[in-house]
Write an enzyme that holds these catalytic residues in place. Structure first.
Site, PDB file in Angstrom:
ATOM      1  N   HIS A  48      18.146 -52.145 -46.028  1.00 55.10           N
ATOM      2  CA  HIS A  48      18.581 -53.259 -45.554  1.00 55.10           C
ATOM      3  C   HIS A  48      19.640 -52.818 -44.476  1.00 55.10           C
ATOM      4  O   HIS A  48      20.760 -52.087 -44.596  1.00 55.10           O
ATOM      5  CB  HIS A  48      19.198 -54.373 -46.486  1.00 55.10           C
ATOM      6  CG  HIS A  48      18.181 -55.111 -47.224  1.00 55.10           C
ATOM      7  ND1 HIS A  48      18.477 -56.179 -47.850  1.00 55.10           N
ATOM      8  CD2 HIS A  48      16.767 -54.845 -47.510  1.00 55.10           C
ATOM      9  CE1 HIS A  48      17.116 -56.703 -48.460  1.00 55.10           C
ATOM     10  NE2 HIS A  48      16.220 -55.718 -48.194  1.00 55.10           N
ATOM     11  N   GLU A  50      22.755 -54.009 -44.050  1.00 60.23           N
ATOM     12  CA  GLU A  50      24.263 -53.737 -44.833  1.00 60.23           C
ATOM     13  C   GLU A  50      24.283 -52.630 -45.546  1.00 60.23           C
ATOM     14  O   GLU A  50      25.270 -51.929 -45.341  1.00 60.23           O
ATOM     15  CB  GLU A  50      24.233 -55.037 -45.619  1.00 60.23           C
ATOM     16  CG  GLU A  50      24.378 -56.537 -45.078  1.00 60.23           C
ATOM     17  CD  GLU A  50      22.717 -57.097 -45.039  1.00 60.23           C
ATOM     18  OE1 GLU A  50      21.861 -56.579 -44.790  1.00 60.23           O
ATOM     19  OE2 GLU A  50      22.621 -58.049 -45.461  1.00 60.23           O
ATOM     20  N   CYS A  78      21.601 -60.778 -49.071  1.00 60.87           N
ATOM     21  CA  CYS A  78      20.849 -60.979 -50.113  1.00 60.87           C
ATOM     22  C   CYS A  78      21.595 -60.654 -51.526  1.00 60.87           C
ATOM     23  O   CYS A  78      22.786 -59.950 -51.282  1.00 60.87           O
ATOM     24  CB  CYS A  78      19.609 -60.317 -50.105  1.00 60.87           C
ATOM     25  SG  CYS A  78      19.744 -58.533 -50.208  1.00 60.87           S
TER      26      CYS A  78
END
Length: 160
Positions: A48, A50, A78
């Site tokens: 992801h 991040e 998430c």
């Protein structure tokens, strides 16, 4: 300013036919980590935006602690990414669009500010929200169109 940089990262993901999410980690007004989704290309559920930005910032600082850093991301984090933010001791996260299906910075739940953890992350939301939503809408509209064309092509090939 930094959310615009996160949007540039999201565009990189979009251009690679990845879900267009981008992130940057900032320390003292300087970007020290960048990331965009690469989950499909690399077939790795942890890639992801991040996570990539946090990993790069860890390398730049030579530390897993990002105590004075802020993360800017185009979509609400998430559970996995919120966990990484807590564990890396980020000071603050700023996100653009809300994620009603998996958002854990206040929408579905709020892991980042849960006082049961030994660290809480300050949260700001709605920064460039419309632009962050639009790139996602455009991506998923295009994905639906591509999938429809593939189904139609398959029918033609099968003589249906």
């Amino acid at each position: 300013m930094f959310m615009r940089e996160a949007l540039k990262e999201a565009q990189k993901a979009y251009d690679k036919e990845e879900v267009p999410i981008g992130a940057v980690v900032v320390l003292n007004g300087e970007i020290i980590g960048r990331g965009h989704n690469l989950r499909e290309k690399e077939q790795d559920a942890t890639l992801h935006a991040e996570i990539k930005a946090i990993r790069q910032a860890n390398q730049v600082l030579g530390s897993w602690r990002l105590e004075d850093c802020e993360l800017f991301v185009t979509l609400e984090p998430c559970p996995m990414c919120s966990g990484a933010m807590i564990l890396s001791r980020l000071k603050k996260v700023t996100f653009g669009a809300f994620d009603p299906k998996a958002g854990t910075a206040g929408t579905f739940m709020n892991l980042l500010q849960d006082e049961r953890f030994n660290h809480q992350v300050e949260v700001e939301h709605g920064v460039l929200e419309e632009e962050c939503q639009q790139i996602l809408k455009d991506f998923f509209k295009g994905l639906r169109e591509r999938n429809k064309r593939r189904k139609e092509q398959k029918k033609l090939e099968n003589g249906e």
